[in-house]
Write a protein that holds these residues in place. Structure first.
Motif, short mmCIF file in Angstrom:
data_model
loop_
_atom_site.label_atom_id
_atom_site.label_comp_id
_atom_site.label_asym_id
_atom_site.label_seq_id
_atom_site.Cartn_x
_atom_site.Cartn_y
_atom_site.Cartn_z
N ARG A 237 0.89 -1.05 0.12
CA ARG A 237 0.00 -0.06 -0.06
C ARG A 237 0.90 1.56 -0.07
O ARG A 237 0.49 2.21 -0.70
CB ARG A 237 -0.94 0.01 1.25
N TRP A 279 -7.52 -0.84 -3.97
CA TRP A 279 -7.12 -0.41 -2.56
C TRP A 279 -8.40 0.45 -1.92
O TRP A 279 -8.75 0.45 -0.69
CB TRP A 279 -6.00 0.55 -2.50
N GLN A 283 -10.46 -0.86 1.48
CA GLN A 283 -10.73 0.39 2.48
C GLN A 283 -11.83 0.57 3.12
O GLN A 283 -12.24 0.73 4.15
CB GLN A 283 -10.06 1.90 2.05
N TRP A 287 -12.68 -0.44 6.90
CA TRP A 287 -12.40 1.00 7.30
C TRP A 287 -11.84 0.94 8.60
O TRP A 287 -12.43 0.60 9.71
CB TRP A 287 -14.02 1.66 7.28
N ILE A 292 -6.38 5.01 7.50
CA ILE A 292 -6.62 6.00 6.38
C ILE A 292 -5.75 7.08 6.57
O ILE A 292 -5.26 7.82 5.41
CB ILE A 292 -8.09 6.28 6.38
#
Length: 324
Positions: A237, A279, A283, A287, A292
């Motif tokens: 990521r 991604w 996400q 969550w 984030i």
């Protein structure tokens, strides 16, 4: 009005919260009984994998509780002379849904947001990536010239990857004029579909890098280095966020960011966008506010680094030559 509502829901305004409590006596009694019934379950909540509702209560009871609290508040507001429009009512239900879900599941805000994503179509009328629910009778998903949305997405992926659209049409067995109509009607449907089902499902297919048998032999050229970088942004990521920041910085300096990524990392636009959707979907499904924020800050930092690089290559920023 909503400042008062939010204060009552969060307890930030003590006086208004007291007024609110006085008008909600029957609701509180009901809540106390419910909390007594499920006190033990709150300690270790299990969630339905599809709806993310707690398994210790019925969804119908949850919806009824939200409606009871919301309608009581709405009645009180109207009795005091407030003129509520449809948006006001939706917001009232939205906030009570959050309150009840948090109370009944004893959860944090991240779990609450995951719940909202999973139920976005039911409660807000719009789809969320990663939680798309498809109605087979949805007219917006009817095939166009026999081409469904999944196949259209597969064609878009090949063309975005650099395969000539005429080659794609040939492989599919139809004339280029059919592609032109497909590429007009499907985007038009995306714009007309207020539930965003078409757009979200298109993005989901894009993230899955879907293909169809007719197109499997059409391969976009990719170098060994490009293939390695593509695999890396799919699994790392931070590397994806770095390249996303670099691409944005390139655009801000008048450089074609997608072309820059292709030339420097060997990743074409279709593959990069597919990973971006991958991604985003992950996400939404998992969550986590802390993650984030961390990824956002990392991308911003990398964007600044690459912006400085591009500025240096272009002889510095214009502002660097100005003395104040």
């Amino acid at each position: 009005m909503f400042k008062k509502l939010f204060g009552a829901l969060t307890g930030d305004n003590k006086q208004e919260n007291q007024n609110y409590e006085q008008t909600q006596t029957s609701n509180e009694s009901h809540e106390d009984n419910y909390e007594d019934n499920y006190e033990n379950e709150y300690q270790e909540v299990e969630y339905d994998p599809e709806t993310l509702h707690g398994t210790h209560y019925d969804v119908e009871d949850f919806d009824a509780e939200v409606a009871e609290r919301a309608e009581a508040w709405i009645a009180d507001e109207r009795a005091s002379g407030e003129n509520l429009d449809e948006k006001d009512i939706q917001n009232i239900y939205f906030n009570y849904r959050r309150t009840v879900y948090t109370e009944w599941n004893n959860c944090d805000s991240d779990q609450m947001i995951r719940f909202e994503h999973a139920n976005s179509l039911k409660y807000s009328g719009v789809q969320t990536s990663g939680f798309v629910k498809v109605d087979e009778n949805n007219p917006f998903l009817e095939p166009v010239h026999g081409v469904d949305l999944r196949t259209y997405t597969a064609m878009c992926l090949k063309i975005s990857a650099g395969v000539d659209y005429l080659e794609v049409c040939k492989a599919m067995g139809f004339e280029s004029v059919v592609w032109e109509e497909l590429n007009t009607i499907w985007p038009q449907r995306m714009g007309e579909d207020t539930s965003f089902t078409v757009t979200t499902l298109f993005g989901q297919y894009y993230a899955e890098n879907v293909t169809v048998p007719q197109l499997e032999n059409l391969k976009a050229e990719i170098s060994e280095e490009g293939a390695a970088n593509l695999e890396r942004i799919r699994t790392d990521r931070y590397f994806y966020e770095e390249l996303a920041g670099a691409r944005q910085a390139a655009y801000e300096y008048g450089i074609d960011g997608a072309q820059w990524i292709l030339e420097n990392f060997g990743i074409n636009l279709a593959d990069f966008q597919s990973v971006a959707m991958q991604w985003m979907t992950e996400q939404n499904q998992n969550w986590n506010s802390a993650d984030i924020t961390e990824f956002h800050d990392y991308q911003q930092a990398k964007q600044k680094e690459y912006a400085a690089k591009f500025a240096a290559e272009q002889g510095g920023n214009i502002a660097d030559d100005v003395n104040f």
